[in-house]
Design an enzyme around this catalytic site. Sequence first.
Site, PDB file in Angstrom:
ATOM      1  N   ASP A  78      -5.869   9.185  -9.650  1.00 47.14           N
ATOM      2  CA  ASP A  78      -4.652   8.601 -10.209  1.00 47.14           C
ATOM      3  C   ASP A  78      -4.638   8.924 -11.696  1.00 47.14           C
ATOM      4  O   ASP A  78      -5.486   8.430 -12.450  1.00 47.14           O
ATOM      5  CB  ASP A  78      -4.620   7.082 -10.008  1.00 47.14           C
ATOM      6  CG  ASP A  78      -4.448   6.681  -8.553  1.00 47.14           C
ATOM      7  OD1 ASP A  78      -3.734   7.395  -7.830  1.00 47.14           O
ATOM      8  OD2 ASP A  78      -5.027   5.659  -8.149  1.00 47.14           O
TER       9      ASP A  78
ATOM     10  N   CYS B 151      -8.085   6.327  -6.249  1.00 42.73           N
ATOM     11  CA  CYS B 151      -7.627   5.396  -5.224  1.00 42.73           C
ATOM     12  C   CYS B 151      -8.820   4.673  -4.615  1.00 42.73           C
ATOM     13  O   CYS B 151      -9.858   5.283  -4.324  1.00 42.73           O
ATOM     14  CB  CYS B 151      -6.852   6.145  -4.149  1.00 42.73           C
ATOM     15  SG  CYS B 151      -6.419   5.137  -2.710  1.00 42.73           S
TER      16      CYS B 151
ATOM     17  N   LYS C 190       0.783   4.531   0.744  1.00 44.33           N
ATOM     18  CA  LYS C 190       1.012   5.441   1.875  1.00 44.33           C
ATOM     19  C   LYS C 190       1.918   4.791   2.912  1.00 44.33           C
ATOM     20  O   LYS C 190       2.775   5.452   3.499  1.00 44.33           O
ATOM     21  CB  LYS C 190      -0.303   5.863   2.514  1.00 44.33           C
ATOM     22  CG  LYS C 190      -0.103   6.871   3.644  1.00 44.33           C
ATOM     23  CD  LYS C 190      -1.412   7.371   4.220  1.00 44.33           C
ATOM     24  CE  LYS C 190      -1.158   8.385   5.336  1.00 44.33           C
ATOM     25  NZ  LYS C 190      -2.425   8.901   5.912  1.00 44.33           N
TER      26      LYS C 190
ATOM     27  N   GLU D 246       0.862  -1.184   0.000  1.00 44.31           N
ATOM     28  CA  GLU D 246       0.000   0.000   0.000  1.00 44.31           C
ATOM     29  C   GLU D 246       0.897   1.232   0.000  1.00 44.31           C
ATOM     30  O   GLU D 246       1.841   1.331   0.785  1.00 44.31           O
ATOM     31  CB  GLU D 246      -0.914  -0.062   1.224  1.00 44.31           C
ATOM     32  CG  GLU D 246      -1.953   1.034   1.287  1.00 44.31           C
ATOM     33  CD  GLU D 246      -1.388   2.273   1.908  1.00 44.31           C
ATOM     34  OE1 GLU D 246      -1.400   3.313   1.207  1.00 44.31           O
ATOM     35  OE2 GLU D 246      -0.917   2.219   3.052  1.00 44.31           O
TER      36      GLU D 246
ATOM     37  N   GLU E  70      -2.244  -0.825  -9.797  1.00 44.20           N
ATOM     38  CA  GLU E  70      -1.821  -2.130 -10.308  1.00 44.20           C
ATOM     39  C   GLU E  70      -3.018  -2.947 -10.781  1.00 44.20           C
ATOM     40  O   GLU E  70      -2.940  -3.689 -11.770  1.00 44.20           O
ATOM     41  CB  GLU E  70      -1.077  -2.907  -9.220  1.00 44.20           C
ATOM     42  CG  GLU E  70       0.171  -2.213  -8.683  1.00 44.20           C
ATOM     43  CD  GLU E  70      -0.108  -1.365  -7.449  1.00 44.20           C
ATOM     44  OE1 GLU E  70       0.815  -1.194  -6.651  1.00 44.20           O
ATOM     45  OE2 GLU E  70      -1.251  -0.867  -7.296  1.00 44.20           O
TER      46      GLU E  70
END
Length: 273
Positions: free
Chosen positions: A186, A179, A84, A82, A219
């Site tokens: 994104d 996100c 962050k 992840e 992804e």
Amino acid sequence: MPLSASLLGKNSTYKDSYDATLLFKIPRINNRNELGINSNNLPFYGVDIWNTYELSCLNKNGKPWVGVGTFYIPTDSENIVESKSFKLYLNSFNNFVVESIEELERIILQDLSNVTHAKVTGQIFPINTKIEFGLPSGKNIDDLNIECNNYCPPDNSLIEYEDVLVEEEINSNLLKSNCLVTGQPDWGTIVIKYRGKKLKHDSFLKYLISFRNYNEFAEQCAERIFTDINNSINPDFLSIYIVYTRRGGIDICPYRSLDQNYNLPSNKRLIRQ
């Protein structure tokens, strides 16, 4: 751990000491099951390229050092990281003393390999390394005069093709999704190479635009697009490369290919990076 246990979308405190436990793993299998992808027999090869621009530590004299890193997470890894949590992890090195940049590189590669359950490779570069900007390869399809009204969910029925065999490379800067957790945008540039039935560029552009308001990790968007193209035209060859813009000091660039002996595209930064 469930995704709700991650730090995405939550107030976070930066650690002042190195902490590998900050890395939060997300199993790839969840999204792949939804797409009908067998994780034990993947229909593609490739990597996720992570470029990191906020990387610092202290040398043995206590003097700060800054650099950039590029890391390659293979598609057959059990987990992704992840983003962050990766940012917080990298910042935990800010007051960490290392003997050399090679030591820092070794630690990060080992930690990423441990959390993804795969052999992660990569390199850390000094900040004064000259980096050239690049342009996406292939024919850009963004100027096509199309009418759009579907911005979510992604609609693979929009992928149309002509019954003629071609080998071509096309690109678009109009890919956008959000996100999965925070809803932050994104922004991506996608390059598609394929050999097979000819994609109708206008309908394919509409398909890409149908991701615009969709919530999914970068992804996973890449694998959805690859799967949709592969299922639609059953090409002899297919590769996709998505260059996402930077967020939190990190950009993610997934690459997927039907060819086991693939050659990675140039990792040159595009103008939006």
